[in-house]
Design a protein around this motif. Structure first.
Motif, PDB file in Angstrom:
ATOM      1  N   LEU A  46      44.002  44.466  61.576  1.00 24.17           N
ATOM      2  CA  LEU A  46      44.421  44.323  62.968  1.00 24.17           C
ATOM      3  C   LEU A  46      43.434  43.454  63.750  1.00 24.17           C
ATOM      4  CD1 LEU A  46      45.515  48.013  63.707  1.00 24.17           C
ATOM      5  CD2 LEU A  46      46.995  46.054  63.217  1.00 24.17           C
ATOM      6  N   GLY A  49      44.064  39.929  62.964  1.00 20.01           N
ATOM      7  CA  GLY A  49      45.227  39.479  63.719  1.00 20.01           C
ATOM      8  C   GLY A  49      44.882  39.134  65.150  1.00 20.01           C
ATOM      9  N   MET A  50      44.027  39.914  65.787  1.00 18.67           N
ATOM     10  CA  MET A  50      43.576  39.618  67.148  1.00 18.67           C
ATOM     11  C   MET A  50      42.897  38.261  67.208  1.00 18.67           C
ATOM     12  SD  MET A  50      41.917  43.328  67.953  1.00 18.67           S
ATOM     13  CE  MET A  50      40.742  42.574  69.063  1.00 18.67           C
ATOM     14  N   LEU A  74      47.434  45.016  69.330  1.00 19.04           N
ATOM     15  CA  LEU A  74      46.548  45.015  68.165  1.00 19.04           C
ATOM     16  C   LEU A  74      45.164  45.555  68.531  1.00 19.04           C
ATOM     17  CD1 LEU A  74      47.423  41.541  66.570  1.00 19.04           C
ATOM     18  CD2 LEU A  74      48.206  43.810  65.842  1.00 19.04           C
ATOM     19  N   HIS A  78      43.665  48.769  66.783  1.00 21.23           N
ATOM     20  CA  HIS A  78      42.423  48.545  66.047  1.00 21.23           C
ATOM     21  C   HIS A  78      41.325  49.506  66.517  1.00 21.23           C
ATOM     22  CE1 HIS A  78      38.745  46.666  64.584  1.00 21.23           C
ATOM     23  NE2 HIS A  78      38.322  46.592  65.848  1.00 21.23           N
TER      24      HIS A  78
END
Length: 409
Positions: A46, A49-50, A74, A78
């Motif tokens: 996550l 992804g950020m 996210l 997270h």
């Protein structure tokens, strides 16, 4: 004879037989560790992804969630998974294992310990589901965003907010079960007491030859180095008041005469007891905040005492910061001799910080609400006092560890 033994055993501790935890607890420990590692990989993904979203490279898109909302979704998932699914889970397995291992007895409520595992994992799953639904109020539950969902096209809906709130309820339940199991285990039945010595199983000590007296001293020290850990002297069913005094480290503040006559329990048990006690006192803050959140979702106009809700949240949220820390500070006194190859004797300064950890860890939350002017002046005074006071036990533990490392091998 009893008085004579009391005066003697702090200097001459007999050795207790080796104790091993139950197969059920070993299995549960492995389950916790395995889940922690899986949660860590998920939370790490996550976070990646950020960072991808921050690059403005259109690699990650979710239908129905705008890109800016996706970033905060996210971020929330997270932070929550990392804190509860990784760090808190890591504390839970070590707390269960350490309490049984150094308490030399099975946990009071092994079934409940297993339940706490599944409840926490259910919470992690719901946190991820809420994130996939676009919930992004911030990893530390930023208010009042959590309880005031907007239009799904622009932020998140009531379903996503409710899912997250249920997840945090389960987090509180799991943490409460953990604290109750630890506290009941330490307050019931016999526990190891006496003069504590955490020791090393390694090597021998080189000493200069200095006559017969030096040789005798060298012989005694070599014998001590080759023995198993002299962690405690015997098992005893302590009276309630004495047990609390020992488990909070209060007896370390007694005069030398009374300190030697007051049972000292393994410092790992002291850290586990303080950890559980601080957290179970802070948990009602979480439940109060979440109850207000559910009411505000049903009626966002009339149910809106956000100042009280914020105060309640931080009453929980700051102790949870110390939750993964305190018990490992106690574990340091066991692990340090393994690598420093030096005995750690019962020392009043090892125990003295713990009563202050208990007091200030419970009150230090208030510095998060210090600038909320509507709060009463006494709460602002507490925030200043506790924020400065927590420095005392922390620095004492650090200096104790540094001095031990300085004199170790």
């Amino acid at each position: 004879m009893l008085v004579e033994d009391q005066n003697r055993y702090p200097q001459e501790p007999p050795q207790l037989p080796q104790y091993d935890v139950s197969p059920d607890l070993k299995k549960l420990t492995l389950m916790f560790i395995g889940a922690m590692l899986i949660n860590f990989l998920i939370a790490g993904s996550l976070a990646i992804g950020m960072r991808i979203i921050q690059t403005d490279v259109p690699l990650i898109r979710v239908d129905g969630i705008s890109q800016n909302v996706l970033f905060y979704a996210l971020l929330t998932a997270h932070g929550q998974v990392m804190f509860f699914g990784v760090i808190s889970v890591n504390t839970m397995w070590f707390g269960y294992y350490a309490t049984s291992k150094w308490g030399r007895k099975p946990l009071s409520g092994m079934r409940w310990a297993k339940i706490s595992f599944w409840v926490m994992e259910a919470a992690v799953i719901l946190i991820l589901v809420s994130g996939l639904s676009g919930f992004g109020a911030g990893w530390y539950n930023l208010m009042p965003l959590t309880f005031l969902p907007g239009r799904p096209a622009e932020s998140w809906g009531a379903v996503a907010a409710s899912t997250f709130l249920v997840a945090d309820v389960l987090v509180g339940v799991a943490l409460t079960i953990f604290c109750v199991v630890i506290i009941f285990t330490l307050l019931r039945g016999k526990i190891p007491v006496g003069t504590q010595r955490f020791g090393s199983r390694h090597g021998e000590v080189e000493m200069e030859e200095a006559g017969e007296r030096g040789k005798e001293k060298e012989k005694e020290q070599k014998l001590e180095e080759t023995q198993q850990d002299l962690e405690h002297t015997h098992m005893e069913d302590l009276p309630a008041a004495v047990r609390w005094v020992s488990l909070l480290g209060i007896n370390a503040w007694f005069t030398k005469k009374w300190r030697e006559l007051t049972p000292a329990v393994p410092i790992v048990l002291v850290s586990a007891f303080v950890t559980a006690l601080v957290q179970i006192i802070g948990n009602p803050g979480l439940f109060a905040q979440l109850a207000h959140g559910f009411m505000s979702l049903q009626n966002p106009v009339t149910a809106s005492n956000w100042l009280l809700t914020k105060d309640a949240w931080w009453f929980f949220a700051h102790p949870i910061v110390y939750f993964p820390l305190l018990i490992f500070l106690g574990g340091m006194y066991f692990f340090a001799p393994r690598y420093g190859k030096e005995k750690v004797p019962f020392n009043k300064w090892n125990y003295r910080p713990w009563v202050f950890y208990f007091i200030f860890s419970t009150l230090v939350f208030s510095h998060h609400v210090f600038m909320d002017i509507p709060n009463p002046i006494w709460l602002q005074i507490v925030s200043q006092t506790a924020s400065l006071g927590i420095v005392w036990p922390s620095s004492l533990t650090i200096f104790t560890a540094l001095l031990f490392i300085w004199r170790s091998k």
